[in-house]
Design a protein around this motif. Sequence first.
Motif, PDB file in Angstrom:
ATOM      1  N   GLY A   1     -16.811 -44.442  49.891  1.00 40.97           N
ATOM      2  CA  GLY A   1     -18.147 -45.015  49.661  1.00 40.97           C
ATOM      3  C   GLY A   1     -19.261 -43.997  49.501  1.00 40.97           C
ATOM      4  O   GLY A   1     -20.402 -44.244  49.891  1.00 40.97           O
ATOM      5  N   ILE A   2     -18.931 -42.827  48.909  1.00 38.33           N
ATOM      6  CA  ILE A   2     -19.974 -41.821  48.677  1.00 38.33           C
ATOM      7  C   ILE A   2     -19.950 -41.367  47.216  1.00 38.33           C
ATOM      8  O   ILE A   2     -19.163 -41.877  46.420  1.00 38.33           O
ATOM      9  N   VAL A   3     -20.802 -40.389  46.895  1.00 36.18           N
ATOM     10  CA  VAL A   3     -20.899 -39.889  45.524  1.00 36.18           C
ATOM     11  C   VAL A   3     -20.044 -38.624  45.387  1.00 36.18           C
ATOM     12  O   VAL A   3     -20.041 -37.777  46.285  1.00 36.18           O
ATOM     13  N   GLY A   4     -19.309 -38.510  44.286  1.00 35.83           N
ATOM     14  CA  GLY A   4     -18.523 -37.302  44.024  1.00 35.83           C
ATOM     15  C   GLY A   4     -18.656 -36.892  42.575  1.00 35.83           C
ATOM     16  O   GLY A   4     -18.432 -37.692  41.678  1.00 35.83           O
ATOM     17  N   LEU A   5     -19.035 -35.635  42.357  1.00 42.12           N
ATOM     18  CA  LEU A   5     -19.249 -35.141  40.986  1.00 42.12           C
ATOM     19  C   LEU A   5     -18.259 -34.036  40.644  1.00 42.12           C
ATOM     20  O   LEU A   5     -18.172 -33.026  41.343  1.00 42.12           O
ATOM     21  N   LYS A   6     -17.529 -34.232  39.547  1.00 44.52           N
ATOM     22  CA  LYS A   6     -16.735 -33.144  38.976  1.00 44.52           C
ATOM     23  C   LYS A   6     -17.436 -32.658  37.729  1.00 44.52           C
ATOM     24  O   LYS A   6     -17.519 -33.378  36.744  1.00 44.52           O
ATOM     25  N   PRO A   7     -17.990 -31.450  37.752  1.00 39.56           N
ATOM     26  CA  PRO A   7     -18.682 -30.945  36.562  1.00 39.56           C
ATOM     27  C   PRO A   7     -17.697 -30.614  35.434  1.00 39.56           C
ATOM     28  O   PRO A   7     -16.489 -30.604  35.643  1.00 39.56           O
ATOM     29  N   THR A   8     -18.240 -30.338  34.256  1.00 43.53           N
ATOM     30  CA  THR A   8     -17.427 -29.882  33.126  1.00 43.53           C
ATOM     31  C   THR A   8     -16.611 -28.666  33.549  1.00 43.53           C
ATOM     32  O   THR A   8     -17.131 -27.789  34.249  1.00 43.53           O
ATOM     33  N   PHE A   9     -15.347 -28.599  33.097  1.00 43.16           N
ATOM     34  CA  PHE A   9     -14.546 -27.421  33.403  1.00 43.16           C
ATOM     35  C   PHE A   9     -15.268 -26.176  32.870  1.00 43.16           C
ATOM     36  O   PHE A   9     -15.744 -26.161  31.744  1.00 43.16           O
ATOM     37  N   GLY A  10     -15.355 -25.165  33.699  1.00 40.47           N
ATOM     38  CA  GLY A  10     -16.049 -23.941  33.271  1.00 40.47           C
ATOM     39  C   GLY A  10     -17.489 -23.862  33.737  1.00 40.47           C
ATOM     40  O   GLY A  10     -18.164 -22.858  33.521  1.00 40.47           O
ATOM     41  N   SER A  11     -18.002 -24.929  34.371  1.00 43.95           N
ATOM     42  CA  SER A  11     -19.402 -24.903  34.827  1.00 43.95           C
ATOM     43  C   SER A  11     -19.549 -24.059  36.089  1.00 43.95           C
ATOM     44  O   SER A  11     -20.434 -23.216  36.185  1.00 43.95           O
ATOM     45  N   CYS A  12     -18.706 -24.344  37.084  1.00 38.46           N
ATOM     46  CA  CYS A  12     -18.831 -23.680  38.380  1.00 38.46           C
ATOM     47  C   CYS A  12     -17.629 -22.761  38.546  1.00 38.46           C
ATOM     48  O   CYS A  12     -16.487 -23.196  38.410  1.00 38.46           O
ATOM     49  N   SER A  13     -17.900 -21.523  38.852  1.00 39.38           N
ATOM     50  CA  SER A  13     -16.856 -20.498  38.876  1.00 39.38           C
ATOM     51  C   SER A  13     -15.729 -20.833  39.845  1.00 39.38           C
ATOM     52  O   SER A  13     -15.956 -21.326  40.947  1.00 39.38           O
ATOM     53  N   ARG A  14     -14.498 -20.534  39.431  1.00 39.13           N
ATOM     54  CA  ARG A  14     -13.343 -20.742  40.298  1.00 39.13           C
ATOM     55  C   ARG A  14     -13.069 -19.524  41.169  1.00 39.13           C
ATOM     56  O   ARG A  14     -12.129 -19.522  41.958  1.00 39.13           O
ATOM     57  N   TRP A  15     -13.872 -18.478  41.040  1.00 39.97           N
ATOM     58  CA  TRP A  15     -13.612 -17.229  41.763  1.00 39.97           C
ATOM     59  C   TRP A  15     -13.675 -17.458  43.271  1.00 39.97           C
ATOM     60  O   TRP A  15     -14.677 -17.955  43.784  1.00 39.97           O
ATOM     61  N   GLY A  16     -12.586 -17.116  43.957  1.00 34.37           N
ATOM     62  CA  GLY A  16     -12.569 -17.276  45.411  1.00 34.37           C
ATOM     63  C   GLY A  16     -12.133 -18.657  45.876  1.00 34.37           C
ATOM     64  O   GLY A  16     -12.162 -18.943  47.056  1.00 34.37           O
ATOM     65  N   ILE A  17     -11.739 -19.524  44.940  1.00 39.93           N
ATOM     66  CA  ILE A  17     -11.168 -20.817  45.328  1.00 39.93           C
ATOM     67  C   ILE A  17      -9.650 -20.659  45.267  1.00 39.93           C
ATOM     68  O   ILE A  17      -9.127 -20.135  44.281  1.00 39.93           O
TER      69      ILE A  17
END
Lengths: 481, 93
Positions: free
Chosen positions: A188-204
């Motif tokens: 029951g909350i909000v979840g946003l997946k941005p466009t691939f390439g928007s937020c860096s994957r470095w360190g994930i």
Amino acid sequence: MKSSISHIKDSLRDKKISVEELYDEFLIKAKSSKTNSFNLLLDKENNILSIKESQKRYENGNPLPLDGIPLGIKDLFCTKGIRTTASSKILSNFTPNYESFVTQKLLDDGSIFIGKNNCDEFAMGSSNETSFFGPVKNPWKNKNVPTDDLVPGGSSGGSAAAVAEGTCVASMGTDTGGSIRQPASLCGIVGLKPTFGSCSRWGIVAFASSLDQAGPLTNSVEDAALILNSINKHDFNDTTSSNHVREDYSNGINDKLDQKIKIGIPSDYLKDVSGDILSQIENAKKALIKHNVEFEDVEFKTTEYALSTYYILAPAEASSNLARYDGIRFGVREDGKSLDDIYLNSRTKGFGNEVTRRILIGAYVLSAGYYDAYYRKAQKVRRLIKDDFQRIFNDVDFILTPTTPNEAFKIGNKLDPISMYKNDIYTVPTSLAGLPGISIPSGLSTNGLPLGIQFIGNYFEEKKLLQIAALAEKELNFNEQ
Amino acid sequence: MSDIDIKRISYLAKLKLPHEKEEFYANSLKDIIKWVDNLKKIDTSEIEPLHNVTEKTVSIRTDEINKSNSVDDVLSNAPERAQNFFKVPKVVE
């Protein structure tokens, strides 16, 4: 306590509460929670410097965008000096010496991490039941069977449960095939997946590098926009990081729509859905039609192939990414007589069932004799899926779908992998195409459980996507139900 | 679909499945591979594989030295170390 980021910032600015009191309030609640949504909580002493600096900025009248806001961080983001496990036994002793790009940006903007959220092991799961640290319980209960413990969804299940029960203001999650949107919907909350390439994957911690994307789980669309402002930046350390021009995503989020908006509803998505799910779409339609929005039925040609494509590509990439866990350089080592024995024992004992299964699928579809038939074939179908979305976006501004085919289910209820994988039927196609998607809570099921709807936008059109989601959020008024 | 040689696959993945679990994983893999086999229905002979959805957004940075991790940092999580090395059992006689 469920306050928006801007409301909390007002209280801090007006000295109704101090940064330290705010942190205490959330930490006490998180410590007494029974949802198992944190793998690790940070005592005040760990954050005392940041708390004091944040308070000083409020007193000097120059707070940062997320100053003093207690955030949860999915235990998949490397956090410097703070144990990061990916909810796996094999990383259960791992403390990174560096900070992920995304969490660094959140720290730079003044937020304070309250702890690391539980998740499915290596983000592989749709119910948070594959975690080495045990399942997370959804704070919501089925009103007809209130004794049942329900799943929060996954893989960012700890993040979603924590935000829903108010033990952090917002949480950072990651989404590979629906891992932000699906748990957001079930909690029951909000979840946003941005466009691939928007937020860096470095360190994930990597799962499937062509699909993984970081994004926020929040109480409101505006909060999601505020966090996106912090984390949506180009990064040279991620070769797939896009260098497009970023916007201010929160500014003007509630402005009236000045032009006609056309939203497509994929009829093929709604073929076999329950009345509960169908009514979410109907309610959203009713709510938006008064606002210069028109709806159109659209039909995908590739929906039936999306899950198959995903369950070839994601495990293939995972089997390759998880080859690094060998018991030599970091993580848990299991003894063995030879080097090879150490590899075999560390990996076999370090990975849980679902992760083992996906590594095996990946190894199979990438192996000699099957590579073309499965892996390369799936990459080709992925292009068809992307093209299918582009064909539809030639005609509409957004696509509206349910987020999940069902409400939260009982922990332990779905045992076979394929029925579990089908939970992501509405989120996986968007991930394969790399498009942005947001799930917002839209209403309650007949069992009194939250359900969500998903808006999908075109590439890098998060600004517009957040505006339409904010409008729907206001009209559907979920939090007042 | 041919039969799944679970021993070979687990060897490729550097996993040593306990004997009693081999059948469980073999059956599970069989079910999943059968399930994804519907892709064979689509003609993709003229389609190029898609590796990366953001294939058009490539950026090149200037080549500058950036010292971010020290040897101690890198070795700090090693299960076993000896001086500046990761330690493993002897691999050559």
